[in-house]
Design a protein around this motif. Structure first.
Motif, PDB file in Angstrom:
ATOM      1  N   TYR A   1      -0.430  -6.740   4.619  1.00 25.99           N
ATOM      2  CA  TYR A   1       0.027  -5.651   3.757  1.00 25.99           C
ATOM      3  C   TYR A   1       1.293  -5.026   4.334  1.00 25.99           C
ATOM      4  CZ  TYR A   1      -1.942  -2.457   7.229  1.00 25.99           C
ATOM      5  OH  TYR A   1      -2.209  -1.778   8.380  1.00 25.99           O
TER       6      TYR A   1
ATOM      7  N   LEU B   1       0.848  -1.185   0.000  1.00 23.57           N
ATOM      8  CA  LEU B   1       0.000   0.000   0.000  1.00 23.57           C
ATOM      9  C   LEU B   1       0.887   1.239   0.000  1.00 23.57           C
ATOM     10  CD1 LEU B   1      -2.721  -0.974   2.649  1.00 23.57           C
ATOM     11  CD2 LEU B   1      -2.747  -1.322   0.168  1.00 23.57           C
TER      12      LEU B   1
ATOM     13  N   LEU C   1       2.890  -1.140   4.370  1.00 22.62           N
ATOM     14  CA  LEU C   1       2.561   0.263   4.130  1.00 22.62           C
ATOM     15  C   LEU C   1       3.850   1.048   3.910  1.00 22.62           C
ATOM     16  CD1 LEU C   1       0.420   2.486   4.014  1.00 22.62           C
ATOM     17  CD2 LEU C   1       0.698   2.752   6.503  1.00 22.62           C
TER      18      LEU C   1
END
Length: 358
Positions: free
Chosen positions: A300, A255, A302
């Protein structure tokens, strides 16, 4: 009135007078006639008021069972027997401080002597022939009071947030001094059952009312013993019941800020494309949602603008979309990264005389 009539009235008067005198003589003889009677009387113990600051209690210790009633055999005139029965009122009362000495000890009382010593039963012409049973044994002891702290007892394995609180925090135990002399504990307990805990909501302070107070060494059947209060309330907060679950491999996503999309190329090392062995702990409901796949978590990485500019080679992976109360308890996983800028296509400015287009 004729002479004959006067003679008749005289005869009638004589008969009446003789009859009355005979009845009076019969009644007098009847009242003085010696008769026997058997009366059944209940035995009652009366402690009376405390002597100064000391309070005594007493009980029967005669044989295996206390004497509830006695049979009194009396002899005397009818009038005397009736008066004796009225005064006795079918009760043999033993008063502490009168028939029973007001001091600790065990006393054997001769019931015949007890009744003979009662002023109300000193009836002229009446003799107490026998009492069955003839004796009764009375134990007298001093009543003592102690204050004991209260402790809660929970089923094994039950965990609470903080210590349970009991209201009130202590109880008063009143019992004979001989019983308290053998008491080894200084605390009272209140037991909370698993059934009571099953009605509580974990994570919320709740009250379990009416917990029964118990004291080791004190039985409910012990004589002259009382616990005040006999029931208390327990306030506690159950810890939330948790379970653990190892998730299936989770593909790792990257992300980045929307404004940076298209400017950077981010590649994940082949060995870190999936997170394996992620262990989740949480409430039963949340873990069950993960197990049934009704809730699907995501892994995920980041990346901030600074991360992209510096070209970091690794970042810790994070897990999103977990049910409320669930958390990752396995060690933190680091994902290897390769970050580079996307190549840009530069357009040369048009030269003079060149066709710049239609």
């Amino acid at each position: 009135m004729s002479e004959q009539q006067r003679g008749l009235f005289a005869q009638i008067r004589t008969v009446i007078v003789v009859t009355l005198i005979a009845a009076m003589v019969w009644l007098l003889a009847e009242s003085r006639m010696v008769r026997s009677r058997t009366i059944e009387a209940q035995v009652t113990l009366t402690s009376g008021q405390p002597t100064g600051e000391i309070e005594f209690v007493m009980r029967q210790t005669s044989g295996d069972a206390p004497v509830r009633s006695v049979t009194v055999e009396i002899e005397g005139s009818t009038a005397g027997l009736d008066r004796f029965a009225r005064e006795l009122q079918n009760r043999v009362e033993l008063h502490l401080g009168r028939e029973v000495p007001p001091r600790p000890g065990e006393y054997t009382l001769d019931l015949r002597s007890v009744l003979r010593g009662s002023p109300n039963l000193d009836v002229h012409g009446v003799t107490i022939k026998a009492i069955t049973p003839a004796e009764i044994v009375i134990e007298v002891d001093e009543l003592e009071t102690r204050e004991l702290a209260l402790l809660p007892l929970l089923p094994p394995g039950v965990q609470t947030d903080g210590s349970p609180r009991i209201e009130p925090a202590s109880v008063r135990l009143s019992a004979p001094s001989r019983l308290l002399a053998d008491l080894k504990t200084q605390t009272a307990t209140v037991t909370i059952s698993a059934a009571q805990l099953a009605q509580l909501t974990p994570g919320r302070l709740e009250t379990v009312p009416g917990g029964v107070v118990e004291i080791e060494g004190i039985a409910p059947t012990d004589w002259a013993t009382s616990i005040s209060p006999a029931q208390v309330d327990v306030l506690l907060t159950l810890k939330t019941v948790t379970q653990q679950l190892e998730l299936d491999p989770l593909p790792v996503q990257v992300l980045i800020a929307p404004g940076e999309i298209g400017d950077w190329r981010v590649e994940i090392d082949d060995t870190d494309r999936d997170l394996v062995g992620v262990l989740i702990e949480g409430p039963v409901e949340g873990v069950e949602a993960l197990r049934s796949k009704s809730t699907r978590p995501r892994a995920y990485v980041l990346l901030s603008f600074e991360d992209l500019e510096r070209g970091v080679s690794a970042k810790p992976a994070q897990i999103m979309n977990l049910p409320p109360g669930c958390r990752v308890v396995s060690p933190e996983r680091t994902v290897g990264l390769r970050i580079s800028r996307e190549p840009t296509t530069e357009t040369s400015p048009a030269q003079p005389g060149e066709d710049s287009g239609p």
